[in-house]
Every structure is written in structure tokens, then in C-alpha cells.
Design a protein around this motif. Structure first.
Motif, short mmCIF file in Angstrom:
data_model
loop_
_atom_site.label_atom_id
_atom_site.label_comp_id
_atom_site.label_asym_id
_atom_site.label_seq_id
_atom_site.Cartn_x
_atom_site.Cartn_y
_atom_site.Cartn_z
N HIS A 145 34.21 131.92 49.77
CA HIS A 145 34.47 131.32 51.07
C HIS A 145 33.22 131.35 51.95
O HIS A 145 32.45 132.29 51.90
CB HIS A 145 35.60 132.05 51.79
N LYS A 146 33.07 130.30 52.76
CA LYS A 146 32.02 130.29 53.78
C LYS A 146 32.52 130.97 55.05
O LYS A 146 31.83 131.80 55.64
CB LYS A 146 31.60 128.85 54.11
N ALA A 147 33.72 130.57 55.46
CA ALA A 147 34.27 131.11 56.71
C ALA A 147 35.79 131.01 56.65
O ALA A 147 36.38 130.11 57.25
CB ALA A 147 33.72 130.36 57.91
N ALA A 148 36.41 131.93 55.91
CA ALA A 148 37.86 131.91 55.76
C ALA A 148 38.51 132.87 56.75
O ALA A 148 37.88 133.84 57.20
CB ALA A 148 38.23 132.31 54.33
N GLU A 149 39.76 132.58 57.09
CA GLU A 149 40.50 133.47 57.98
C GLU A 149 41.92 133.65 57.44
O GLU A 149 42.58 132.67 57.08
CB GLU A 149 40.55 132.90 59.41
N THR A 150 42.36 134.88 57.34
CA THR A 150 43.70 135.19 56.89
C THR A 150 44.38 136.08 57.93
O THR A 150 43.71 136.74 58.72
CB THR A 150 43.69 135.91 55.53
N THR A 151 45.70 136.10 57.91
CA THR A 151 46.45 136.92 58.85
C THR A 151 47.09 138.08 58.11
O THR A 151 47.81 137.87 57.12
CB THR A 151 47.52 136.09 59.57
N LEU A 152 46.84 139.30 58.57
CA LEU A 152 47.39 140.51 57.96
C LEU A 152 47.98 141.38 59.07
O LEU A 152 47.26 141.81 59.97
CB LEU A 152 46.29 141.27 57.20
N ASN A 153 49.32 141.58 58.97
CA ASN A 153 50.03 142.37 59.99
C ASN A 153 49.78 141.83 61.40
O ASN A 153 49.57 142.60 62.34
CB ASN A 153 49.62 143.86 59.92
N GLY A 154 49.77 140.51 61.48
CA GLY A 154 49.59 139.87 62.78
C GLY A 154 48.16 139.82 63.28
O GLY A 154 47.90 139.32 64.38
N LYS A 155 47.22 140.31 62.49
CA LYS A 155 45.82 140.33 62.89
C LYS A 155 45.02 139.34 62.06
O LYS A 155 45.16 139.28 60.84
CB LYS A 155 45.24 141.73 62.74
N THR A 156 44.17 138.56 62.70
CA THR A 156 43.31 137.60 62.00
C THR A 156 42.12 138.32 61.38
O THR A 156 41.38 139.04 62.08
CB THR A 156 42.82 136.50 62.96
N ILE A 157 41.94 138.12 60.07
CA ILE A 157 40.83 138.73 59.35
C ILE A 157 39.86 137.64 58.92
O ILE A 157 40.23 136.70 58.22
CB ILE A 157 41.32 139.49 58.09
N LYS A 158 38.62 137.75 59.35
CA LYS A 158 37.58 136.80 58.96
C LYS A 158 36.83 137.31 57.73
O LYS A 158 36.56 138.51 57.61
CB LYS A 158 36.57 136.60 60.10
N GLN A 159 36.50 136.40 56.82
CA GLN A 159 35.74 136.77 55.63
C GLN A 159 34.92 135.58 55.14
O GLN A 159 35.20 134.44 55.47
CB GLN A 159 36.68 137.25 54.52
N GLY A 160 33.91 135.88 54.33
CA GLY A 160 33.09 134.82 53.75
C GLY A 160 31.60 135.01 54.00
O GLY A 160 31.17 135.87 54.78
N PHE A 161 30.81 134.20 53.29
CA PHE A 161 29.36 134.21 53.44
C PHE A 161 28.89 132.77 53.31
O PHE A 161 29.18 132.09 52.32
CB PHE A 161 28.70 135.08 52.36
N ASP A 162 28.15 132.30 54.30
CA ASP A 162 27.69 130.91 54.33
C ASP A 162 26.30 130.83 53.70
O ASP A 162 25.29 131.05 54.37
CB ASP A 162 27.67 130.41 55.76
N ARG A 163 26.26 130.50 52.41
CA ARG A 163 24.96 130.45 51.71
C ARG A 163 24.09 129.31 52.21
O ARG A 163 22.87 129.45 52.29
CB ARG A 163 25.20 130.36 50.19
N ASP A 164 24.71 128.17 52.55
CA ASP A 164 23.92 127.07 53.11
C ASP A 164 23.21 127.51 54.39
O ASP A 164 22.03 127.24 54.59
CB ASP A 164 24.81 125.87 53.40
N LYS A 165 23.96 128.19 55.25
CA LYS A 165 23.39 128.69 56.49
C LYS A 165 22.25 129.65 56.22
O LYS A 165 21.19 129.60 56.87
CB LYS A 165 24.48 129.38 57.32
N PHE A 166 22.44 130.52 55.23
CA PHE A 166 21.42 131.52 54.90
C PHE A 166 20.15 130.86 54.39
O PHE A 166 19.04 131.18 54.84
CB PHE A 166 21.97 132.50 53.86
N TYR A 167 20.28 129.92 53.44
CA TYR A 167 19.10 129.29 52.86
C TYR A 167 18.32 128.49 53.91
O TYR A 167 17.09 128.50 53.92
CB TYR A 167 19.50 128.39 51.70
N GLN A 168 19.05 127.80 54.78
CA GLN A 168 18.38 127.04 55.83
C GLN A 168 17.68 127.96 56.83
O GLN A 168 16.56 127.69 57.26
CB GLN A 168 19.40 126.16 56.55
N ALA A 169 18.35 129.06 57.16
CA ALA A 169 17.76 130.01 58.10
C ALA A 169 16.53 130.67 57.49
O ALA A 169 15.53 130.90 58.19
CB ALA A 169 18.79 131.07 58.49
#
Length: 339
Positions: A224-248
Motif C-alpha cells: 500500500h501507498k497510503a491505506a487506512e483501516t478501522t480497528l476498534n473504531g480507530k483509523t489506522i494508517k499504513q503504507g509506504f509511497d515508493r514513488d514519493k520516495f524516489y522523486q524526493a
């Protein structure tokens, strides 16, 4: 700038120590005077010993199962023109890596911002590179290498008495082929594994899968680049944006060292080539004259024959596009073009 990221492999699982990889990276030091040896470094320290690297990485693995990597390997390979821009200076390369790892941290998608201090990594500069099968020199020498190998086998058969022939005459033909091979170093035909001439500084980085506090996972190979899941009512963000990294990573080098990057060296070019070769050619054809000339010179030097670009990009033949795409990809992978 060519950057690769891979995960640790130990057969079918990831239980192994980082020791073997660290020992592999230490190989250059075996033939170098102690005063000239390269040491591991991190964000704040320049001289870190191999045993400390092994201990820190191996111990930073809490709650990782056998199917999860203990660490990732990142290789940062500047092109010859990029190395020339920094005068092949190891200190400037260390400076760049430390800025690069800030970009690496910023590319993670998390609830709390990831900073470079959350990353446990150890980097090491290597000053030598060897020829691989994808290099232009190896590819163009291959017909000669194949014929030489056949003739050498024939000489051995004659010497063993298995066949009748003129070994002396065959050796002369081998000598001729060695002379005619197009690529040599100091009069010797270039073969796989031979050390490359010129500036070859590049960096190996060992990055722990766990953060510096050994509390949470940071995977640069997340699906995932920027995924979000809900666990026990809380939003959890996860992922790594390789395109963003290479450009940066590219932008950081250019800004830090005032480097004027040509289109064919850019991540933008590689992305366009992967996703839409027609667009790659269209952009290439629309470059200002001086930049276009420089681009074609880089491609030609890397052994890539660029087809004639018609005014109407629709007229570009699919076969010619695919041939160009393969040629540029080979040049990128061999390090001939610093994309």
C-alpha cells in the motif's frame, strides 16, 4: 540516481542473522590499509563497527515471525555524472544518504509522523563495482567470449587426444578474437566480475524492519501507498509511497549539490517509460534543443539506439517503442544511465 530496495532472504524464511550480509559488505576492507578502510555510519555517527551493526539489527526484531524480514537492503547508486558533480567525495555521499533517509522516513503513511530518528539503519560506502551480464561491454563482447570458449574446449580435446587438430592454429585464432573484442581494460577483454574503471562509489544501507524503539514495523515494500483501516473504531494508517520516495531522493540530490538533471536521468522518465513509452518519446522529442542533444548523447553512450521521432507521436511504431523501452531498461539496470 538508481535506488533499489530488497528484503532479506534466508531460504524460505527470514530467521537468519544480518551477519552474513555485513561480512559481505566488509569484503573491500580485506585488501585496504586500516587507515583507508570504510566504516558503517548512521544518521549521527561516522565510525560504527561491524559487530555493533550485527548486534543492533539482530536484536531489533521483537514480534517478527519467521515469514517477515528482519531487515531490508537498500542500494544507492549514483551515475557517473552525479559522482562527478560531487567530485566522487565519500563525505558528500554520506551527507546525501543522511538527507535521503529523511525522505525515506517521510514516505511512510502513519498516524504519527515518522522521522529519521524512528529509523534504525546502518550504511556503508563501497568504492568498487564489477561488470554484470546486463552491461553494454559484456553484451557486445559476448559473441567473442562464446567463440573463444568453444575454441578453448577444442584445444583441450586435441591435447587429450580425443580429436585430431592444430592446437597452435586455434590458439592464434583465440588471440585474434581477444584482440578484436570491442571492450577492454588495459588490453584485456572485459568479462563478468571484472572491476569497472572510473568513479564507482555507491552505498549499501541496512534498514531494520522495526523502528528504532523496536515497537512497530516499517516496511518500505508495503503493498500500500497510503491505506487506512478501522480497528476498534480507530483509523489506522499504513503504507509506504515508493514513488514519493524516489522523486524526493532525486530532488534532494539536485538541490543539495545544484545538479542540473537531464530528462533521461530522471525518475519521471523512468516512470513514463514503464507506463507509456509513447509519452516518453513525446516528452523526449519536445525537450529544448540543448537538453535533447544531451539526452540523445546519454542514450547513445549507454548503447541505446533511439528511433526517429515523427512529429505525430501516433505514427510511432509499437515495435520501435518496445525496442527502445528494452534498451533503456537494460541501460538503467546496468547503471549506464543514472535514472
Amino acid at each position: 540516481m538508481y535506488i533499489t530496495i530488497s528484503k532479506q532472504h534466508q531460504g524460505e524464511n527470514f530467521k537468519g542473522s544480518v551477519r552474513d550480509f555485513v561480512n559481505y559488505l566488509e569484503k573491500e576492507n580485506e585488501t585496504v590499509h586500516p587507515d583507508l578502510q570504510e566504516h558503517f555510519f548512521d544518521q549521527y555517527n561516522d565510525q560504527i563497527g561491524a559487530e555493533e551493526v550485527i548486534s543492533q539489527i539482530d536484536q531489533n526484531t521483537t514480534k517478527l515471525n519467521k515469514k517477515e524480514p528482519r531487515f531490508y537492503s537498500m542500494v544507492v547508486s549514483p551515475s557517473q555524472s552525479e559522482l562527478k558533480a560531487i567530485s566522487n567525495d565519500p563525505e558528500k555521499l554520506r551527507q546525501y544518504v543522511r538527507e535521503l533517509m529523511k525522505d525515506y522516513a517521510a514516505s511512510f503513511h502513519r498516524n504519527n509522523q515518522v522521522t529519521v530518528d524512528d529509523i534504525k539503519y546502518y550504511a556503508r560506502i563501497e568504492k568498487q563495482r564489477t561488470y554484470k551480464g546486463t552491461d553494454k561491454e559484456i553484451r557486445e563482447n559476448q559473441p567473442y567470449a562464446t567463440k573463444i570458449l568453444q575454441l578453448q574446449k577444442e584445444v583441450r580435446r586435441i591435447e587429450r587426444g580425443e580429436v585430431i587438430g592444430n592446437a597452435k592454429s586455434i590458439r592464434k585464432e583465440i588471440d585474434r578474437l581477444e584482440r578484436d573484442a570491442p571492450h577492454k581494460i588495459n588490453g584485456k577483454r572485459i568479462v563478468r566480475g571484472m572491476k569497472k574503471e572510473g568513479m564507482q562509489n555507491h552505498v549499501h544501507i541496512i534498514v531494520s524492519h522495526k523502528d528504532a524503539t523496536n515497537s512497530f514495523k516499517l516496511s518500505p515494500l508495503s503493498q500500500h501507498k497510503a491505506a487506512e483501516t478501522t480497528l476498534n473504531g480507530k483509523t489506522i494508517k499504513q503504507g509506504f509511497d515508493r514513488d514519493k520516495f524516489y522523486q524526493a531522493a532525486e530532488k534532494t540530490f539536485d538541490q543539495t549539490f545544484k545538479y542540473n538533471r537531464n530528462f533521461v536521468e530522471s525518475y519521471r522518465a523512468r516512470n513514463a517509460l514503464d507506463k507509456d513509452p509513447k509519452r516518453f518519446l513525446a516528452i523526449l522529442s519536445g525537450l529544448p534543443i540543448t537538453e535533447k542533444q544531451a539526452a540523445f548523447k546519454m542514450l547513445f553512450k549507454a548503447g541505446v539506439n533511439v528511433p526517429t521521432i515523427p512529429t505525430n507521436k501516433v505514427q510511432v511504431a509499437y515495435k520501435a517503442l518496445m525496442k527502445l523501452k528494452r534498451g533503456v531498461e537494460v541501460a538503467i539496470n546496468s547503471g549506464s544511465i543514472g535514472i
